[in-house]
Design an enzyme around this catalytic site. Structure first.
Site, PDB file in Angstrom:
ATOM      1  N   THR A  68      26.643 -87.002 -88.116  1.00 39.07           N
ATOM      2  CA  THR A  68      27.013 -86.700 -89.504  1.00 39.07           C
ATOM      3  C   THR A  68      26.632 -85.270 -89.867  1.00 39.07           C
ATOM      4  OG1 THR A  68      26.912 -88.995 -90.265  1.00 39.07           O
ATOM      5  CG2 THR A  68      26.539 -87.276 -91.910  1.00 39.07           C
ATOM      6  N   ASN A 147      36.799 -94.346 -83.828  1.00 43.67           N
ATOM      7  CA  ASN A 147      35.668 -95.252 -83.672  1.00 43.67           C
ATOM      8  C   ASN A 147      35.994 -96.711 -83.984  1.00 43.67           C
ATOM      9  OD1 ASN A 147      35.814 -93.930 -86.353  1.00 43.67           O
ATOM     10  ND2 ASN A 147      34.221 -95.397 -86.898  1.00 43.67           N
ATOM     11  N   GLN A 175      32.611 -90.629 -80.098  1.00 42.38           N
ATOM     12  CA  GLN A 175      33.014 -91.814 -79.349  1.00 42.38           C
ATOM     13  C   GLN A 175      33.639 -91.477 -77.993  1.00 42.38           C
ATOM     14  OE1 GLN A 175      32.409 -94.918 -80.028  1.00 42.38           O
ATOM     15  NE2 GLN A 175      31.636 -94.699 -82.113  1.00 42.38           N
ATOM     16  N   SER A 194      26.704 -87.243 -80.693  1.00 38.45           N
ATOM     17  CA  SER A 194      25.600 -88.033 -81.247  1.00 38.45           C
ATOM     18  C   SER A 194      24.901 -88.776 -80.128  1.00 38.45           C
ATOM     19  CB  SER A 194      26.129 -89.023 -82.287  1.00 38.45           C
ATOM     20  OG  SER A 194      25.087 -89.846 -82.781  1.00 38.45           O
ATOM     21  N   GLY A 195      23.576 -88.684 -80.080  1.00 41.48           N
ATOM     22  CA  GLY A 195      22.813 -89.264 -78.987  1.00 41.48           C
ATOM     23  C   GLY A 195      22.847 -90.777 -78.933  1.00 41.48           C
ATOM     24  N   HIS A 196      22.785 -91.455 -80.079  1.00 43.25           N
ATOM     25  CA  HIS A 196      22.615 -92.914 -80.044  1.00 43.25           C
ATOM     26  C   HIS A 196      23.904 -93.651 -79.667  1.00 43.25           C
ATOM     27  CE1 HIS A 196      24.427 -94.509 -83.911  1.00 43.25           C
ATOM     28  NE2 HIS A 196      24.402 -93.225 -84.184  1.00 43.25           N
ATOM     29  N   THR A 231      11.948 -77.674 -88.417  1.00 48.16           N
ATOM     30  CA  THR A 231      11.303 -77.743 -87.118  1.00 48.16           C
ATOM     31  C   THR A 231      12.120 -78.598 -86.167  1.00 48.16           C
ATOM     32  OG1 THR A 231       9.123 -77.503 -88.140  1.00 48.16           O
ATOM     33  CG2 THR A 231       9.192 -78.389 -85.899  1.00 48.16           C
ATOM     34  N   CYS A 312      29.249 -98.056 -90.170  1.00 44.64           N
ATOM     35  CA  CYS A 312      28.826 -97.260 -91.319  1.00 44.64           C
ATOM     36  C   CYS A 312      29.367 -97.824 -92.626  1.00 44.64           C
ATOM     37  CB  CYS A 312      29.309 -95.816 -91.173  1.00 44.64           C
ATOM     38  SG  CYS A 312      28.726 -95.008 -89.679  1.00 44.64           S
TER      39      CYS A 312
END
Length: 370
Positions: A68, A147, A175, A194-196, A231, A312
């Protein structure tokens, strides 16, 4: 347990978790600090960045909190940096909300947005794209894989259409990356990951950049080359690099997709929503006269986990904007569910899913069990 909701999120690989834990224990210092521990953390951060640049084939990688934020940075960052060149952006009606909502906000700020139509299979018309292009079009933003129903946009063709223009191409590849290749000769200017979705970690993503002038949308300490203040999580950066290194297409997904299509074809009141040629890891179907939530709940009682559409928005009880855009017949619109595979999915889950589905289907339809 049978988990077929990998497009919503994936279980992290053990190796990814191991990388994250080790980096958290050893490289916990702030990479911006001047002392030795900070320098060591920065070295790991930049090593992860270089690996990703090589793996993805992009010149620059900006770490974000997820897809996002990366989509917002791509859209709003390009818009603000290039508004003197033009204020027109092209996207599609079936994009993810993390693209459509920023575009709505940009419209309020004086930008003009054109959303491409899709056909019943979720495909865009390249001729319509050509007609929508203007001298003041600064960006085209289209996802690689939808998606909800798995439609694949022809990124290489779109890249060729934009070749020779000043219009930038952004691709939401959340995706697609790790499952489908991108044409190395037709790479977009900006890419969201996106990692997840890749058996990595949540709150871990990136925006890869080849050629684009951007302005930041977050302001602060000027980290990430000034494009993403805050950070940087070195463990998250190392983890997403590991997840993408491990990611590769699963040949069995195509076989399992075909197996389930054949299975669902045996039901007269089931419509297969995902088009032939869609991404093999996503399969959406719809049952006439049945709510998707009822199917999801019934399957959950069998310890089978699927979703109604995009995770989502699946809890808001509204018809998916993707389902509306493809013009799914009214009797099917409320009965859509999505099954999606991951790298950890096993064939036995597909076999067992079919047995549980028949049981739940008969219960919902009031068909006597044989």
């Amino acid at each position: 347990m049978i988990y077929l909701d990998n497009s919503a999120t994936t279980k992290p690989h053990a190796e990814v978790l191991d990388t994250f834990v080790k980096a958290s224990n050893i490289y916990y210092a702030n990479p911006a600090s001047l002392h030795r521990l900070g320098n060591e953390a920065e070295d790991l951060l930049e090593s992860a960045r270089k690996q990703l640049q090589t793996l993805l084939g992009f010149k620059r990688v900006v770490f974000t909190s997820g897809g996002t934020e990366a989509n917002n940075l791509a859209l709003r960052g390009v818009a603000y940096a290039n508004k003197a060149k033009g204020r027109h952006i092209i996207s599609c009606k079936t994009e993810h909300p993390s693209v459509l909502e920023p575009l709505k906000q940009l419209e309020k700020e004086g930008f003009e947005v054109s959303l491409l139509d899709v056909d019943s299979e979720g495909a865009i018309d390249l001729e319509q794209l050509k007609k929508k292009l203007r001298a003041d079009t600064i960006l085209v933003s289209l996802m690689q894989v939808n998606n909800e129903i798995g439609t694949i946009h022809p990124i290489a063709d779109i890249h060729r259409i934009l070749s020779g223009t000043r219009t930038l191409l952004h691709v939401d590849a959340v995706q697609g990356i790790g499952r489908l290749p991108l044409d190395s000769q037709a790479m977009p200017d900006l890419l969201t990951v996106s990692g997840h979705k890749l058996h990595g970690l949540k709150n871990s993503g990136l925006l890869a950049i080849n050629k684009a002038e951007l302005m930041p949308i977050l302001f602060g300490g000027g980290q990430e080359g000034g494009l993403r203040s805050g950070t940087v999580s070195v463990p998250n950066a190392a983890a997403i690099a590991k997840a993408i290194r491990l990611a590769s297409p699963v040949e069995d997904h195509l076989t399992w997709n075909a197996e389930l299509r054949s299975f669902f074809a045996g039901f007269q009141d089931i419509h297969i929503v995902s088009p032939i040629g869609a991404a093999p890891h996503i399969l959406a179907i719809a049952i006439a006269g049945v709510r998707g939530e009822t199917l999801v709940s019934g399957l959950q009682q069998e310890n089978v986990f699927v979703s109604t559409s995009s995770a989502c928005s699946s809890k808001n009880k509204q018809t998916s904007h993707v389902i509306e855009a493809i013009g799914l017949p009214r009797e099917y619109r409320d009965g859509t569910i999505r099954m999606s595979f991951g790298a950890l999915t096993a064939h036995r889950e597909i076999i067992e899913f079919k047995k549980h589905f028949i049981h739940v289907y008969k219960l919902i339809k009031g068909v006597e069990q044989s």
